[in-house]
Design an enzyme around this catalytic site. Structure first.
Site, short mmCIF file in Angstrom:
data_model
loop_
_atom_site.label_atom_id
_atom_site.label_comp_id
_atom_site.label_asym_id
_atom_site.label_seq_id
_atom_site.Cartn_x
_atom_site.Cartn_y
_atom_site.Cartn_z
N ALA A 113 0.90 -1.22 -0.07
CA ALA A 113 -0.07 -0.01 -0.01
C ALA A 113 0.66 1.50 0.18
O ALA A 113 0.26 2.37 0.24
CB ALA A 113 -0.83 -0.03 1.13
N ALA A 114 2.07 1.17 -0.35
CA ALA A 114 2.74 2.38 -0.25
C ALA A 114 2.76 3.56 -1.06
O ALA A 114 2.66 4.55 -0.62
CB ALA A 114 4.42 1.72 -0.30
N GLY A 115 2.22 3.17 -2.31
CA GLY A 115 1.89 4.27 -3.18
C GLY A 115 0.51 4.79 -3.01
O GLY A 115 0.31 5.95 -3.13
N ASP A 116 -0.39 4.08 -2.43
CA ASP A 116 -1.71 4.57 -1.85
C ASP A 116 -1.41 5.58 -0.64
O ASP A 116 -2.18 6.47 -0.55
CB ASP A 116 -2.73 3.43 -1.64
CG ASP A 116 -3.10 2.83 -2.83
OD1 ASP A 116 -3.04 3.20 -4.00
OD2 ASP A 116 -3.24 1.63 -2.51
#
Length: 311
Positions: free
Chosen positions: A254-257
């Site tokens: 979920a890093a991008g989110d």
């Protein structure tokens, strides 16, 4: 400070996550270490992340009438994200099949399910939500016609829109002149016509707004548009870079989110672009130190404590 208001439009998925020493090659079976089912979907991840960062979030999405859908709606309620604009439709909720290796890298297959039933008409019913928002956020896990409607309505209500062009796909050329912030990772930026060797400046040249390219451990490349340059009194032209924070990596799912949510919240609070990107980078860094998608998303006090500790 006035509480920032975000409108997030996007997907809801049940993430079925297998953890293994490595990601298997085609035709290969590997033994996993553990398995979990956690809430996910890029839209829901970004909405929940923004909620945990203290924003007032309206989330527009769709779930099925299956057990996953019912569980998702209850999860949103239990965690402070009001699901009044999340419709329930016949059929299955979106599902993501995720494999995570021991280095935190992941491989994902997404089955859209109910996400494909989020239609432009659903957004037309939400004019008041667009009017109330400080920033609008959308990705590409819902039908392209729905994304187009979100861009149209953000223009109608004169709201800045962040487009996170994931999963990667080609975009209509007129979109590049209509969005305030394009936030791809480096692979998505390349697919959209950007040249890594030129630091994606050729992609920025297509935009009326600002380009922000996330590059994992290599940090963030960005370039301001003319309006932001003038407001901050800083020169534009070349791409600028913000280094990544060094943290132990457990899971990058979920890093991008997390980054997009942190960026949207900071912009809605009126922060300058570079400051907003640093805040977003801290949110993303903290997210990779925990397993899962929404289970990894940090709260506001965690982010502030982290930033205070590295000043």
């Amino acid at each position: 400070m006035t509480r920032p208001r975000l409108l997030v439009i996007g997907s809801v998925n049940a993430d079925l996550v297998a953890y293994a020493e490595r990601i298997p090659h085609a035709g290969e079976t590997v033994k996993g270490r553990r398995f979990s089912t956690v809430p996910g979907g890029k839209g829901a991840n970004q909405a929940m992340a923004a909620c945990r960062l203290g924003a007032a979030v309206t989330f527009i999405g769709a779930v099925g009438d299956d057990a996953y859908g019912r569980d998702m709606l209850q999860y949103f309620r239990d965690n402070g994200l009001e699901p009044a604009r999340v419709k329930q439709v016949p059929g299955s909720t979106g599902v993501a099949l995720i494999t995570v290796d021991d280095r935190g890298n992941n491989q994902i297959v997404v089955v859209p399910g109910a996400n494909d039933q989020l239609q432009p008409a659903d957004l037309e019913e939400c004019g008041d939500d667009f009017a109330a928002a400080d920033v609008v956020v959308i990705q590409l896990e819902t039908p392209i016609v729905t994304v187009a409607k979100a861009i149209e309505m953000a223009e109608r209500w004169q709201k800045p829109l962040i487009l996170n062009p994931a999963p990667a796909q080609s975009l209509p050329e007129d979109w590049f002149r209509r969005i305030a912030y394009l936030v791809p990772n480096e692979h998505e930026a390349a697919l959209l016509g950007g040249d890594r060797a030129r630091d994606f400046t050729d992609l920025q040249e297509k935009l009326a707004g600002s380009l922000v390219v996330t590059m994992g451990e290599k940090g963030v490349l960005f370039r301001r548009n003319d309006r932001v340059v003038e407001a901050e009194g800083e020169p534009g032209g070349t791409m600028d870079r913000i280094p990544a924070f060094s943290v132990p990596v457990v899971d990058t799912t979920a890093a991008g989110d997390a980054f997009v949510a942190g960026f949207a919240v900071a912009l809605a609070e009126g922060r300058p672009l570079k400051e907003a990107l640093r805040f977003a980078s801290a949110v993303a860094a903290l997210s990779v130190t925990k397993a899962g998608a929404q289970t990894s998303l940090p709260r506001r006090d965690e982010v502030e404590h982290f930033l205070e500790g590295i000043r």
